[in-house]
Motif scaffolding. Structure first.
Motif, PDB file in Angstrom:
ATOM      1  N   ILE A  40       8.144  -3.735  -9.091  1.00 25.63           N
ATOM      2  CA  ILE A  40       7.636  -4.806 -10.020  1.00 25.63           C
ATOM      3  C   ILE A  40       7.858  -6.203  -9.471  1.00 25.63           C
ATOM      4  CG2 ILE A  40       8.732  -5.912 -12.268  1.00 25.63           C
ATOM      5  CD1 ILE A  40       9.522  -3.162 -13.034  1.00 25.63           C
ATOM      6  N   LYS A  41       9.019  -6.755  -8.831  1.00 24.56           N
ATOM      7  CA  LYS A  41       9.240  -7.768  -8.251  1.00 24.56           C
ATOM      8  C   LYS A  41       8.004  -8.219  -7.212  1.00 24.56           C
ATOM      9  CE  LYS A  41      13.312  -7.088  -6.635  1.00 24.56           C
ATOM     10  NZ  LYS A  41      14.722  -7.587  -6.201  1.00 24.56           N
ATOM     11  N   LEU A  42       7.532  -7.303  -6.447  1.00 24.96           N
ATOM     12  CA  LEU A  42       6.312  -7.436  -5.365  1.00 24.96           C
ATOM     13  C   LEU A  42       5.205  -7.576  -6.291  1.00 24.96           C
ATOM     14  CD1 LEU A  42       7.326  -4.837  -2.705  1.00 24.96           C
ATOM     15  CD2 LEU A  42       7.336  -7.331  -2.408  1.00 24.96           C
ATOM     16  N   ILE A  43       4.922  -7.064  -7.288  1.00 29.93           N
ATOM     17  CA  ILE A  43       3.711  -7.101  -7.842  1.00 29.93           C
ATOM     18  C   ILE A  43       3.675  -8.526  -8.729  1.00 29.93           C
ATOM     19  CG2 ILE A  43       2.185  -6.226  -9.551  1.00 29.93           C
ATOM     20  CD1 ILE A  43       2.924  -3.525  -8.669  1.00 29.93           C
ATOM     21  N   ALA A  44       4.765  -8.819  -9.259  1.00 30.04           N
ATOM     22  CA  ALA A  44       4.811 -10.012 -10.083  1.00 30.04           C
ATOM     23  C   ALA A  44       4.698 -11.100  -9.157  1.00 30.04           C
ATOM     24  CB  ALA A  44       6.173 -10.144 -10.691  1.00 30.04           C
ATOM     25  N   LYS A  45       5.135 -11.143  -8.077  1.00 30.82           N
ATOM     26  CA  LYS A  45       4.958 -12.222  -7.091  1.00 30.82           C
ATOM     27  C   LYS A  45       3.517 -12.308  -6.070  1.00 30.82           C
ATOM     28  CE  LYS A  45       7.551 -15.169  -3.638  1.00 30.82           C
ATOM     29  NZ  LYS A  45       7.593 -16.265  -4.601  1.00 30.82           N
ATOM     30  N   PHE A  46       3.156 -11.311  -5.823  1.00 33.72           N
ATOM     31  CA  PHE A  46       2.115 -11.301  -4.945  1.00 33.72           C
ATOM     32  C   PHE A  46       0.839 -10.533  -5.375  1.00 33.72           C
ATOM     33  CE2 PHE A  46       5.997 -11.360  -2.172  1.00 33.72           C
ATOM     34  CZ  PHE A  46       5.577 -12.710  -1.576  1.00 33.72           C
ATOM     35  N   GLY A  47       0.960  -9.982  -6.562  1.00 34.34           N
ATOM     36  CA  GLY A  47      -0.440  -9.301  -7.226  1.00 34.34           C
ATOM     37  C   GLY A  47      -0.294  -7.809  -6.907  1.00 34.34           C
ATOM     38  N   GLY A  63      -0.662  -3.553  -6.481  1.00 38.66           N
ATOM     39  CA  GLY A  63      -0.477  -2.688  -5.422  1.00 38.66           C
ATOM     40  C   GLY A  63      -1.601  -1.776  -5.112  1.00 38.66           C
ATOM     41  N   LEU A  64      -1.892  -1.108  -4.040  1.00 41.45           N
ATOM     42  CA  LEU A  64      -2.953  -0.321  -4.002  1.00 41.45           C
ATOM     43  C   LEU A  64      -2.428   1.224  -3.485  1.00 41.45           C
ATOM     44  CD1 LEU A  64      -5.380  -1.963  -1.273  1.00 41.45           C
ATOM     45  CD2 LEU A  64      -5.793  -1.482  -3.787  1.00 41.45           C
ATOM     46  N   LYS A  65      -2.803   1.986  -4.249  1.00 39.65           N
ATOM     47  CA  LYS A  65      -2.327   3.618  -4.224  1.00 39.65           C
ATOM     48  C   LYS A  65      -3.090   4.613  -3.870  1.00 39.65           C
ATOM     49  CE  LYS A  65       0.542   7.279  -6.482  1.00 39.65           C
ATOM     50  NZ  LYS A  65       1.360   7.344  -7.673  1.00 39.65           N
ATOM     51  N   TYR A  66      -3.092   5.101  -2.732  1.00 43.34           N
ATOM     52  CA  TYR A  66      -4.077   6.205  -2.355  1.00 43.34           C
ATOM     53  C   TYR A  66      -4.121   7.711  -2.840  1.00 43.34           C
ATOM     54  CZ  TYR A  66      -6.694   2.544   0.489  1.00 43.34           C
ATOM     55  OH  TYR A  66      -7.248   1.417   0.704  1.00 43.34           O
ATOM     56  N   PRO A  67      -4.772   8.281  -3.026  1.00 42.82           N
ATOM     57  CA  PRO A  67      -4.763   9.663  -3.531  1.00 42.82           C
ATOM     58  C   PRO A  67      -4.118  10.862  -2.504  1.00 42.82           C
ATOM     59  CG  PRO A  67      -7.027   9.426  -3.096  1.00 42.82           C
ATOM     60  CD  PRO A  67      -6.342   8.249  -2.898  1.00 42.82           C
ATOM     61  N   VAL A 120       0.857  -1.166   0.001  1.00 42.18           N
ATOM     62  CA  VAL A 120      -0.094  -0.125  -0.005  1.00 42.18           C
ATOM     63  C   VAL A 120       1.009   1.362   0.084  1.00 42.18           C
ATOM     64  CG1 VAL A 120      -0.343   0.058   2.591  1.00 42.18           C
ATOM     65  CG2 VAL A 120      -1.920   1.114   0.974  1.00 42.18           C
ATOM     66  N   CYS A 121       0.357   2.186  -0.729  1.00 45.89           N
ATOM     67  CA  CYS A 121       1.376   3.345  -0.841  1.00 45.89           C
ATOM     68  C   CYS A 121       0.202   4.844  -0.984  1.00 45.89           C
ATOM     69  CB  CYS A 121       2.435   3.424  -1.973  1.00 45.89           C
ATOM     70  SG  CYS A 121       1.527   3.285  -3.582  1.00 45.89           S
ATOM     71  N   TYR A 129      -9.058   4.657  -3.939  1.00 44.59           N
ATOM     72  CA  TYR A 129      -7.930   4.158  -4.310  1.00 44.59           C
ATOM     73  C   TYR A 129      -7.540   3.604  -5.501  1.00 44.59           C
ATOM     74  CZ  TYR A 129     -10.192  -0.357  -3.803  1.00 44.59           C
ATOM     75  OH  TYR A 129     -11.024  -1.187  -3.891  1.00 44.59           O
ATOM     76  N   ARG A 130      -6.297   3.601  -6.053  1.00 47.49           N
ATOM     77  CA  ARG A 130      -6.074   3.023  -7.389  1.00 47.49           C
ATOM     78  C   ARG A 130      -5.472   1.755  -7.383  1.00 47.49           C
ATOM     79  NH1 ARG A 130      -1.775   5.381 -12.038  1.00 47.49           N
ATOM     80  NH2 ARG A 130      -1.505   3.742 -13.418  1.00 47.49           N
ATOM     81  N   VAL A 131      -5.853   0.766  -8.129  1.00 40.94           N
ATOM     82  CA  VAL A 131      -4.911  -0.726  -8.255  1.00 40.94           C
ATOM     83  C   VAL A 131      -4.037  -0.668  -9.326  1.00 40.94           C
ATOM     84  CG1 VAL A 131      -5.260  -3.071  -8.690  1.00 40.94           C
ATOM     85  CG2 VAL A 131      -6.894  -1.920  -7.392  1.00 40.94           C
ATOM     86  N   ILE A 132      -2.800  -0.825  -8.909  1.00 41.54           N
ATOM     87  CA  ILE A 132      -1.390  -0.771  -9.698  1.00 41.54           C
ATOM     88  C   ILE A 132      -1.243  -2.143 -10.021  1.00 41.54           C
ATOM     89  CG2 ILE A 132       0.842   0.045  -9.773  1.00 41.54           C
ATOM     90  CD1 ILE A 132       0.495   2.162  -7.812  1.00 41.54           C
ATOM     91  N   GLY A 133      -1.390  -2.420 -11.495  1.00 40.25           N
ATOM     92  CA  GLY A 133      -1.091  -3.867 -12.082  1.00 40.25           C
ATOM     93  C   GLY A 133       0.440  -3.948 -12.648  1.00 40.25           C
TER      94      GLY A 133
END
Length: 282
Positions: A184-191, A193-197, A119-120, A139-143
């Motif tokens: 990149i490594k975190l998203i590739a392995k765990f799905g 991320g969440l980003k709040y405004p 989360v960020c 929030y925004r989902v970051i793929g």
């Protein structure tokens, strides 16, 4: 009971800025924090600063660690040392020239969802007008393709120590764009991320200490990431990365667009590249 959050600060010869960063962690309204400062072989002024703050840090934090590298070893090595020493369920970093607003950790920890990699929030640069979103819960989902195109995250997130260690923390061979490499490594392995405004991290772009702006350095770092993760990229993402690489080498927007369009048959992609070329020209 609050979960322990480990904050890792790495520093090198910026004691005035380091003090601001440390005090911003002291001021957090979240109580269960450990602070780890990794000194990358700074001069004696940094250790003198730590000595002056030690009592306050030891009283404020669940655990306070200051460790000085035996030689100057670089930011990635220093960050990895800090995360290896950490004991918190959650971990986050803080560059010594930036600082947190008091509510940062409490806001992000309360919104952490283990279904996501991290989360960020939206960082604020001190040399620009500051903007706040009206809806703090949006929030925004970051793929994966989002982060492979560009660093839409920023330079800090909150994730779990377990997840960060599982992807090997920071890659020593990546000298720049190292934050994006980890995301990149975190998203590739765990799905995703969440980003709040909302914005609780202040990034200091006003001072002149060691800010890297040369295009060739940008080119080198983007090129390394491109070849490292190219197999994960969609065709559109590859084209966007190539567009960036060529722009860093000084190629004109018209020529870039002509080269990219010549290799692509998808009309939607061609139009997107054409719009990007027009924007660059204007």
């Amino acid at each position: 009971m609050q979960e322990l959050v480990s904050v890792i600060i790495t520093t090198h010869n910026r004691e005035d800025l380091l003090e601001r960063a440390i005090r911003s962690v002291i001021a957090q309204d979240y109580l269960a924090i450990e602070l780890i400062v990794i000194d990358d072989f700074s001069n004696e002024k940094t250790s003198m600063l730590i000595d002056s703050l030690r009592d306050q840090c030891e009283q404020r934090f669940i655990r306070f660690v200051y460790q000085r590298n035996a030689i100057n070893s670089g930011s990635n090595f220093s960050r990895n040392c800090g995360y290896a020493l950490s004991q918190g369920k959650f971990v986050t970093g803080l560059d010594d020239d930036d600082y947190f607003l008091p509510e940062r950790i409490s806001l992000l920890v309360s919104r952490y969802n283990d279904k996501y990699a991290f989360v960020c929030d939206t960082l604020t640069r001190l040399d620009k007008d500051r903007e706040h979103a009206k809806n703090i819960d949006a929030y925004r989902v970051i793929g994966l393709q989002d982060i492979l195109c560009e660093n839409v995250v920023g330079n800090q997130v909150i994730t779990t120590r377990e997840k960060l260690m599982a992807v090997g923390c920071f890659s020593l061979e990546i000298k720049q764009q190292q934050d994006r490499d980890v995301w990149i490594k975190l998203i590739a392995k765990f799905g995703p991320g969440l980003k709040y405004p909302f914005s609780t991290q202040m990034v200091d772009a006003e001072h002149s200490d060691n800010r890297i702006t040369k295009q060739i350095k940008k080119y080198t770092s983007y090129r390394k990431l491109y070849f490292k993760f190219r197999d994960l990229m969609s065709e559109e993402t590859k084209s966007n990365n190539l567009f960036q690489l060529m722009s860093f080498r000084g190629m004109s927007a018209v020529k870039m667009n002509r080269l990219l369009m010549g290799k692509k048959k998808d009309i939607k992609l061609r139009m997107k590249l054409f719009r990007r070329a027009l924007k660059a020209i204007l």
